[in-house]
Design an enzyme around this catalytic site. Structure first.
Site, PDB file in Angstrom:
ATOM      1  N   SER A  69       6.707  84.254   9.881  1.00 34.03           N
ATOM      2  CA  SER A  69       5.356  84.121   9.365  1.00 34.03           C
ATOM      3  C   SER A  69       4.938  85.462   8.767  1.00 34.03           C
ATOM      4  CB  SER A  69       4.438  83.736  10.522  1.00 34.03           C
ATOM      5  OG  SER A  69       3.136  84.190  10.275  1.00 34.03           O
TER       6      SER A  69
ATOM      7  N   HIS B  81       7.822  56.755  22.968  1.00 32.69           N
ATOM      8  CA  HIS B  81       6.374  56.842  22.697  1.00 32.69           C
ATOM      9  C   HIS B  81       5.852  58.237  23.018  1.00 32.69           C
ATOM     10  CE1 HIS B  81       6.466  52.459  22.381  1.00 32.69           C
ATOM     11  NE2 HIS B  81       7.251  52.524  23.442  1.00 32.69           N
TER      12      HIS B  81
END
Ligand SMILES: O=C(O)C[C@H](Nc1ncnc2c1ncn2[C@@H]1O[C@H](COP(=O)(O)O)[C@@H](O)[C@H]1O)C(=O)O
Length: 481
Positions: free
Chosen positions: A313, A188
């Protein structure tokens, strides 16, 4: 400039454009010319069987009036598909432009060759008179289903499986290498019982191995039984032939497929649905691996090796982006959507045949192409990452509360063995650890506050988040089903 007028033609889809080099191996098996070439192989092998018979009929010609073909005549027939290249593609297209029927165009293409047989062989040959043997008693689907099955089988065996195997082999190698490397697990998204990096990779090896086993065991069915699967025309023309035996001999021994005895006009395509479902499932497991790895990279568990000269990038110079995993993820998704459509729609056909399957099956190359492309990027991505043990160790050291589980489980065992003071183990540990940041000292003093026997206390105190990995390392040995 109108881009659609540029020659050679510009690809509309990325598989044949931008990604062509990564998917080109499939052109050999799943392109339209590959299908037409396979149709020619099927047609000429059918002629050879009809003319020369088989062991089951003592090698007598099956069609009366046809003499057994000589070695040279057989070689000539077999050369037709093998010579099928750019000129052949254009000649087939010219026939199809007239017939508007692709299989009929193949038949006429072979007829053209038969016209030239005497000249090529340099001697009189019965081949020039055997045009009526081409496509004898066949419906187009007799040729199509066998050709498609053989094309797909070859594509799987020569391209798709080797690509998938390369990923599983690399994962297995890395699982072994990293089997003792402790890793904080997250269930989780929250810190949970530690594992090892190798064991987590081994889970994928096991999952993928099971699916690849199914793919390897896949049956490829074929039929050659006429316009509605009754051998009606065969029997009307030659009533004394055991057509069932001829059909079985052809599908099993000449085509290398599993004989389907009972069909409508079309082979029912159930094997295709099975195969495409398995490949789609395999894609999804690999998609899961892409996402997991992407998140391990984001967390710092895996570091990426920067590619020399490459840009991460366009604006943030520091970045090395996990683009190969993202590319693979996207391509697996597209592959799955095509495979799911194929698997769902191919198993239905109106009454004895409709032609939707013909149109749909033209996309098998794309469906597998996106998967092969994804394999390529996933493999490249996996090769470029390596574990950052500093990050992994730091994560473990910041989460001593994960030792709550072994302590409360040991308390249960002590209580069950009759030791007092061990009541409500879960609740006691929860009180100490839930929602708190816990240090090594906290864990130790908690163990000391309880009346464990000496051996258990020592064993628990020896545990750290990094050593609380159970049998993870040993379990890696089970990774190949
Ligand atoms: O043996 C036969 O042909 C029997 C016939 N059924 C057909 N079986 C197989 N192919 C057929 C059939 N009908 C058409 N075509 C030809 O299929 C081609 C379909 O083109 P596409 O939609 O691009 O896949 C396209 O080339 C079509 O001409 C029937 O009437 O039952």
């Amino acid at each position: 400039m109108n881009l659609s007028e540029i020659s050679p033609a510009i690809a509309l889809t990325p598989l044949d454009g931008r990604y062509h080099a990564q998917t080109a191996a499939l052109v050999e098996y799943l392109s339209e010319p590959a299908l037409n070439r396979e149709r020619m192989r099927v047609e000429v092998e059918w002629m050879i069987l009809l003319a020369n018979g088989f062991a089951g009929n003592d090698w007598k010609p099956i069609v009366t009036g046809v003499k057994p073909l000589t070695e040279q005549e057989q070689a000539f027939l077999r050369s037709i598909p093998e010579e099928f290249g750019a000129q052949g593609i254009a000649r087939h297209a010219a026939h199809e432009a007239v017939t508007h029927h692709d299989v009929k165009a193949v038949e006429y293409y072979i007829d053209d060759y038969l016209d030239s047989a005497e000249q090529v062989l340099g001697a009189p040959t019965q081949l020039t008179d055997l045009k009526t043997l081409v496509h004898f008693a066949c419906t187009s689907e007799d040729i199509n289903n066998l050709s498609i099955a053989r094309c797909v089988k070859n594509a799987i065996e020569h391209v798709w499986l080797p690509g998938a195997d390369a990923i599983v082999d690399l994962l297995a190698q890395r699982a072994e290498e990293f089997k003792d490397m402790p890793l904080l697990s997250l269930t989780h998204g929250q810190p949970a019982t530690p594992t090892t990096l190798g064991k987590e990779l081994a889970v994928y090896v096991y999952r993928l191995g099971r699916q690849l086993k199914h793919v390897r065991e896949q049956e490829y069915l074929g039929k050659i039984n006429g316009a509605t699967g009754t051998f009606g025309a065969h029997l009307a023309a030659l009533p004394n032939v055991d057509w069932v035996a001829v059909s079985r001999e052809f599908v099993e021994n000449r085509m290398g497929l599993t004989w389907n005895p009972l069909t409508t006009q079309i082979e029912s395509h159930d094997w295709q649905a099975e195969l495409f479902d398995t490949i789609s499932h395999t894609n999804r497991i690999m998609h899961n691996l892409c996402v997991d790895t992407w998140m391990y990279i984001s967390r710092g568990v895996f570091a990426q090796v920067p590619v020399k000269g490459a840009t991460g990038s366009s604006t943030m110079p520091h970045k090395v982006n996990p683009i190969r995993f993202e590319n693979a993820e996207a391509n697996f998704e597209i592959s799955c959507s095509l495979l799911d459509t194929l698997a769902a729609t191919l198993v239905e056909s109106r009454w004895q045949r409709d032609l939707t399957d013909s149109t749909t099956q033209r996309n098998i190359g794309s469906a597998l192409g996106y998967s092969v492309l994804a394999h390529n990027n996933l493999l490249g991505g996996l090769k470029s990452v390596h574990p950052n043990t500093q990050v992994m160790d730091r994560e473990l050291d910041e989460n001593w509360e994960v030792l709550g589980e072994p302590i409360q489980t040991a308390m249960r065992a002590q209580e069950l063995a009759g030791r007092s003071g061990m009541e409500r183990p879960y609740e006691k540990v929860k009180e100490l650890m839930r929602g708190h940041s816990i240090s090594q000292a906290d864990v130790e003093s908690f163990i000391d506050s309880l009346d464990f026997d000496d051996e258990t206390a020592a064993r628990l105190k020896a545990l750290t988040p990094a050593t609380y990995v159970g049998l993870a390392s040993m379990l890696v040995g089970y990774d190949r089903p």
